[in-house]
Structure formats: structure tokens, C-alpha cells
Design a protein around this motif. Structure first.
Motif, PDB file in Angstrom:
ATOM      1  N   ALA A 335       0.838  -1.205   0.000  1.00 51.73           N
ATOM      2  CA  ALA A 335       0.000   0.000   0.000  1.00 51.73           C
ATOM      3  C   ALA A 335       0.868   1.249   0.000  1.00 51.73           C
ATOM      4  CB  ALA A 335      -0.930  -0.017   1.209  1.00 51.73           C
ATOM      5  N   SER A 336       1.933   1.235   0.813  1.00 50.12           N
ATOM      6  CA  SER A 336       2.841   2.377   0.864  1.00 50.12           C
ATOM      7  C   SER A 336       3.598   2.533  -0.450  1.00 50.12           C
ATOM      8  CB  SER A 336       3.827   2.198   2.028  1.00 50.12           C
ATOM      9  OG  SER A 336       4.742   3.274   2.082  1.00 50.12           O
ATOM     10  N   ILE A 340       3.553   5.687  -3.366  1.00 51.36           N
ATOM     11  CA  ILE A 340       4.780   6.364  -3.820  1.00 51.36           C
ATOM     12  C   ILE A 340       4.964   6.207  -5.323  1.00 51.36           C
ATOM     13  CG2 ILE A 340       7.310   6.352  -3.661  1.00 51.36           C
ATOM     14  CD1 ILE A 340       6.958   5.452  -0.725  1.00 51.36           C
ATOM     15  N   ALA A 341       4.721   5.000  -5.825  1.00 57.69           N
ATOM     16  CA  ALA A 341       4.944   4.723  -7.245  1.00 57.69           C
ATOM     17  C   ALA A 341       4.020   5.535  -8.132  1.00 57.69           C
ATOM     18  CB  ALA A 341       4.754   3.231  -7.516  1.00 57.69           C
ATOM     19  N   GLU A 355      10.620  -0.882  -8.567  1.00 57.01           N
ATOM     20  CA  GLU A 355      11.630  -1.943  -8.585  1.00 57.01           C
ATOM     21  C   GLU A 355      11.478  -2.876  -7.380  1.00 57.01           C
ATOM     22  OE1 GLU A 355      15.396   0.014 -11.031  1.00 57.01           O
ATOM     23  OE2 GLU A 355      15.316   0.256  -8.853  1.00 57.01           O
ATOM     24  N   ILE A 356      11.031  -2.334  -6.257  1.00 58.79           N
ATOM     25  CA  ILE A 356      10.823  -3.177  -5.075  1.00 58.79           C
ATOM     26  C   ILE A 356       9.639  -4.117  -5.286  1.00 58.79           C
ATOM     27  CG2 ILE A 356      10.173  -3.186  -2.630  1.00 58.79           C
ATOM     28  CD1 ILE A 356      11.664  -0.511  -2.392  1.00 58.79           C
ATOM     29  N   GLY A 357       8.615  -3.642  -5.987  1.00 62.19           N
ATOM     30  CA  GLY A 357       7.462  -4.514  -6.218  1.00 62.19           C
ATOM     31  C   GLY A 357       6.122  -3.825  -6.110  1.00 62.19           C
ATOM     32  N   ALA A 358       6.105  -2.488  -6.125  1.00 66.42           N
ATOM     33  CA  ALA A 358       4.825  -1.793  -6.118  1.00 66.42           C
ATOM     34  C   ALA A 358       3.993  -2.253  -7.319  1.00 66.42           C
ATOM     35  CB  ALA A 358       5.041  -0.281  -6.188  1.00 66.42           C
TER      36      ALA A 358
END
Length: 553
Positions: A335-336, A340-341, A355-358
């Protein structure tokens, strides 16, 4: 693997830059240790360890039973010549080497030669005024584990201080596991960061449960850190964002549980020491939230409860509790990251969140839209290195999903031509033309279910290959050496070719391969007769087609 050892040599090759002949010499001390590791064994049928992690044996080798191990240290003079600057001999599997160099810092390589074996090399150690390297030769008794030469405690990196970052960890608060032989493994997970970016090492042995790794950041990017024991009795993991000047500290949560029933373990926490940092803006946006930390406490309790021995009065469903709590942890994180994405308030933060997985929980088409948007706000250099590869990978994943629905029984198998281990090009339809039945098997050397099938497939191939049955194995390993070693170790039969780019290589994409092993049974015209047959089903089919083979069981 432990064996009789002859002469061992440690070579430290240094690059001397701008050194005057009259410069004051800098003295150094390097320590080395050789340790034998007796790994716990696993009963594969039950998955229960014969020994607990507390019983993992670590012992120095009895020096009286081994030949002398000598050590030599050299540095480079010019481009090729190496000059010895120190030497010594292991005593009771330890060595202390002293010498001098003309300047700090001095990059070095460490080589260990044992008998007629190829030297083991440890890259990118660094001599400087703050830290002298300590190295350990880990000698595994099990033939399944390769010996490792590894730095211990601290690894520094040569480079411009303004571009440097540090990642340090302190896991001394973990008391329920023995971390005396725990290793921190680090890798860059961002796609194509600037070429000057790098890490001093990719693995480091913890020293008194602590470690420090330096690196160079040409731009912000992601680094994954995993800390584990060799028997995986403990395993902790965290993602961090590094950038020039970043200082990241890693620690367990206050209620960390290192029990790993069903591969569950409390995530590590990573805190930036720089207020205005991308790590703080992105990672700590959820890691520092009260909601996330409270859920971490709940997760730790669920892991500990699931790890309790099962009795008649046990809650058998408790083993699933960590899974459900972990999904809730992920929901907080995603969710966070999604916020941001999609905000694009800070494009680099949005890129890192992606890149992290959003948006991983969204359909591929929705994720592609966000990547297309990011491509419109970055300069061409970043787009070509870090955005377009992600777009292309997602487009291939969309193709996989589509092809998985169309490459089915009754349809024609896509043709391909791939090289075997010898480099010979082999076309699928050439193999089909010479056989009545062909089993097409997608596999990889790291795939346990794939390996488990091989003995029966090898048996069936041996019995029916002269009757018109053939197997075509397509490896999707990432590296030729992995494919080659796996093929030789497991005696892969039949036609063995490779498309060595993982699941998104051209051939597995064309066949809609989403997991391995994936198999297709084909007739001479290339029509798919069946998919993912079991070895038992295949044997029955072969018997029906060709009859029992004399001498087969």
C-alpha cells in the motif's frame, strides 16, 4: 570438501598508484583461519533435521593430521610482475601475516593454493589505515558444498568518498540461534544502475554477529541483504536503498523470531542514518509505521507458536498463522509502495518503489501503464537502462500468460533451434521427424522437482529410445556452467539443449512456461498430444504404444 592438503599459497595482489620510492611505508597485519564445517543432514522424505542448529559442528582441523600450509603475499609491480611482501605458515589452522605497503588504501587479492588444485581467489580485499582484512577458509566436509574463501567482519572499497555508502549490521540481539558462522550475502537488485556502482563484496562472514560492507553508488539503487547460517536455521532478509553518502544500519526487530517452520522468519529492519534519504522516504515509509511494527510483533508470535512441537492438544491450524500474518505485512508494504509509485512527486522514489514490487498485485497491463508513465519523466539514459528492460520483461510475461492458454493439447508446438552442450544446433522438428513420440521437457539445474523426475525419465529413455521415443530437454538455467554441471551430475538423457535466459527466454515464453518442470508430449507432426504427464502416465503410454520391452521391469 575436506581432503588431504599440500602447500597452500595466499597471494595478495595490490595496485600501487602514484607511490614515491621515499614514501613512508605503511605496515599491515592480516589474519587468516581455516575452519572445517560439519553440516547437519536432512532426511528428504520427512524434512526433519537429524541434528539441531545447536549441534552444527564447527571445529578446527587437527593440524597434526595435515601437511604444512604455507602462505606467500605479493603485490603488483607494473602490469604483470608480482613481488613477495610477506610470507608465513599456518599453525594450528591460523596464520598472522605482517608486511608493508607504500600507501593507504591498497586494493589486494587473496589466493589460496592447496596441492594441485586451482587456486581459490578472494577479490577486492582492501588494506587501509582503519581496517586490515581477516579471511577465513571454510572447509566443508560434505561433498555437496564447495569450500569457500571469505572475508570476515569488514569489507571496504576503493573509490571516491563522495560516492561511497556503507551497510552495517548488528544481529547480536538474536540469542535463539548460533550465528558464529552466519554469512551476510548482498546483491544489487536494481536493473542496470550506473556502471561505477558496485559492492566491495557479495558475501561476508559475520564477526561477533556484526558486519560492515562498503560500496559505490553512481545513482540510487536497491541492494538485497540476506543473513543466514549454512544450515538455514536462521535466515533474515531486507531490501535497502543506497545512494552517494548513504549509511544504512540493519538489525533484527525487537521481537525478532528466527524460527523457520515453512520458511517463515522475521524480516530484518534497515534504518538510514541520513534524514533526507531515499531509503527513509521509501523503505521507512512502512518499516517505521506503528501499524507495521505491531504486525511484526504479531508475526514473531505466530512463528514461535507454529514452531512448537505438535501434540494431541495442539492447534494444527496454527502452522498457517505466520502465512496469514505475513500477507498482512505485505499488504502494508505494498500500500505504501503503490502510493509512492503512482504519485510521481519524486520520480526516483517512484522508480525505486516499482523496482521493489509496487503494483505487483495488479494486472500486468496496469503495471505496464506505470512504467510507460515513468519513461515519460526520466531522461533517456535512465529510461534505457532501468525502465525499458522492466517494460520488456512485463511484455514477455503478458506473452507467457497468453501462450499458456493457446499452447495446449491439439495445437501445434512452436518450432525452435537451440544449441546443445557441444554447441551443435538442434531443431525440434528435425527430432520429431525421426521419432514417433517426443517428450519436450523444460527444466533447470536448480529445480528439485525436475531433478526428482530424471531417474525414471532416464530409465524410460533407455528402454524405448530404439522404439521411436525421444526426450528433448530445454534448460532455462541462467549460466552455461550451471547447465553443464547439472547435466553431468544428474546424467540428463536424450537431446539436451539450452535457452539460458530463465523463464523469459524466447523458447519458454513461446510455450507459455510459468513453472518447471513443464512438459509437452508431441507426435511427429508437432501436434501436442498431452501436457505435464507424470512418469507413471508416460510409462503406461509407452507400454500401450510400443509394448513391454524385454528385460525391463
Amino acid at each position: 570438501m575436506r581432503g588431504t592438503l599440500g602447500i597452500a599459497t595466499v597471494v595478495l595482489s595490490s595496485l600501487m598508484v602514484g607511490c614515491g620510492s621515499n614514501a613512508e611505508l605503511k605496515t599491515f597485519t592480516i589474519t587468516g583461519e581455516r575452519i572445517i564445517v560439519k553440516m547437519e543432514t536432512q532426511d528428504r522424505s520427512s524434512g526433519v533435521a537429524e541434528n539441531s542448529s545447536e549441534d552444527q559442528l564447527v571445529a578446527n582441523i587437527n593440524a597434526a593430521d595435515e601437511q604444512e600450509i604455507s602462505v606467500v603475499i605479493t603485490r603488483n609491480e607494473g602490469s604483470t610482475e608480482e613481488v613477495t611482501i610477506a610470507s608465513g605458515t599456518f599453525t594450528d589452522d591460523k596464520i598472522v601475516l605482517e608486511g608493508s605497503v607504500k600507501q593507504w588504501p591498497t586494493p589486494i587479492d587473496i589466493y589460496v593454493s592447496r596441492g594441485n588444485e586451482e587456486p581459490m581467489k578472494l577479490h577486492t580485499a582492501l588494506l587501509d589505515s582503519e581496517t586490515n582484512p581477516n579471511f577465513v577458509l571454510l572447509d566443508f566436509e560434505s561433498s555437496d558444498s564447495e569450500d569457500r574463501l571469505i572475508l570476515s567482519g569488514v569489507s571496504r572499497m576503493l573509490g571516491d568518498d563522495s560516492d561511497k555508502f556503507t551497510i552495517s549490521g548488528d544481529l547480536s540481539s538474536i540469542h535463539d540461534q548460533n550465528l558464529s558462522l552466519a554469512v551476510a550475502e548482498v546483491r544489487i537488485t536494481s536493473e542496470n544502475p550506473k556502471s561505477i556502482s558496485g559492492l566491495s563484496v557479495t558475501e561476508l562472514l559475520l564477526d561477533d554477529s556484526k558486519f560492515l560492507i562498503e560500496g559505490i553508488a553512481g545513482e540510487p539503487f536497491l541492494v538485497a541483504i540476506g543473513v543466514s547460517t549454512f544450515d538455514y536455521a536462521y535466515w533474515g532478509h531486507v531490501i535497502v536503498i543506497v545512494e552517494p553518502g548513504a549509511q544504512i544500519e540493519i538489525s533484527p526487530s525487537a521481537t525478532s523470531s528466527s524460527f523457520v517452520p515453512g520458511s517463515f522468519a522475521s524480516p530484518l529492519l534497515a534504518k538510514s542514518q541520513i534524514d533526507e534519504s531515499l531509503h527513509r522516504k521509501v523503505i521507512e515509509s512502512w518499516q517505521n509505521s506503528k501499524k507495521y511494527l505491531a504486525k511484526m510483533d504479531e508475526y514473531a508470535r505466530a512463528i514461535e507458536k507454529a514452531a512448537q512441537p505438535i501434540t494431541l492438544n495442539s492447534d494444527v491450524l496454527a502452522v498457517w498463522d505466520p502465512y496469514y500474518v505475513f500477507k498482512e505485512l505485505q499488504a502494508i508494504e505494498f500500500a505504501s509502495l503503490t502510493s509512492i509509485a503512482q504519485s510521481l512527486e519524486d520520480p526516483m522514489a517512484s522508480l525505486l518503489a516499482m523496482e521493489i514490487g509496487a503494483l505487483n498485485w495488479m494486472e500486468y497491463s496496469r503495471k505496464l501503464e506505470n512504467w510507460y508513465t515513468l519513461a515519460s519523466v526520466f531522461e533517456e539514459d535512465i529510461v534505457s537502462r532501468r525502465v525499458i528492460p522492466q517494460q520488456e520483461a512485463l511484455e514477455k510475461q503478458l506473452d507467457v500468460v497468453t501462450n499458456a492458454k493457446t499452447i495446449v493439447k491439439g495445437h501445434s508446438a512452436p518450432d525452435f533451434t537451440l544449441a546443445n552442450l557441444a554447441g551443435d544446433e538442434i531443431a525440434l522438428y528435425d527430432v520429431l521427424a525421426n521419432n514417433e513420440l517426443v517428450l519436450l521437457n523444460f527444466w533447470a539445474s536448480w529445480c528439485v522437482p525436475c531433478i526428482d523426475k530424471l531417474p525414471k525419465l532416464r530409465e524410460l529413455h533407455s528402454e524405448y529410445r530404439n522404439e521411436g521415443f525421444e526426450i528433448v530437454f530445454v534448460s532455462i538455467d541462467d549460466a552455461y556452467e550451471d547447465w553443464k554441471k547439472g547435466s553431468e551430475k544428474h546424467e540428463v538423457p536424450g537431446v539436451n539443449v539450452g535457452d539460458l535466459h530463465g523463464f523469459l527466454a524466447e523458447t519458454p515464453v513461446a510455450y507459455g512456461v510459468q513453472s518447471i518442470p513443464t512438459e509437452f508430449l508431441l507426435n511427429p507432426s508437432g501436434t501436442i498430444l498431452d501436457r505435464d504427464v507424470t512418469p507413471e502416465e508416460l510409462e503406461s503410454l509407452l507400454v500401450d504404444r510400443f509394448g513391454d520391452i524385454p528385460g525391463s521391469e
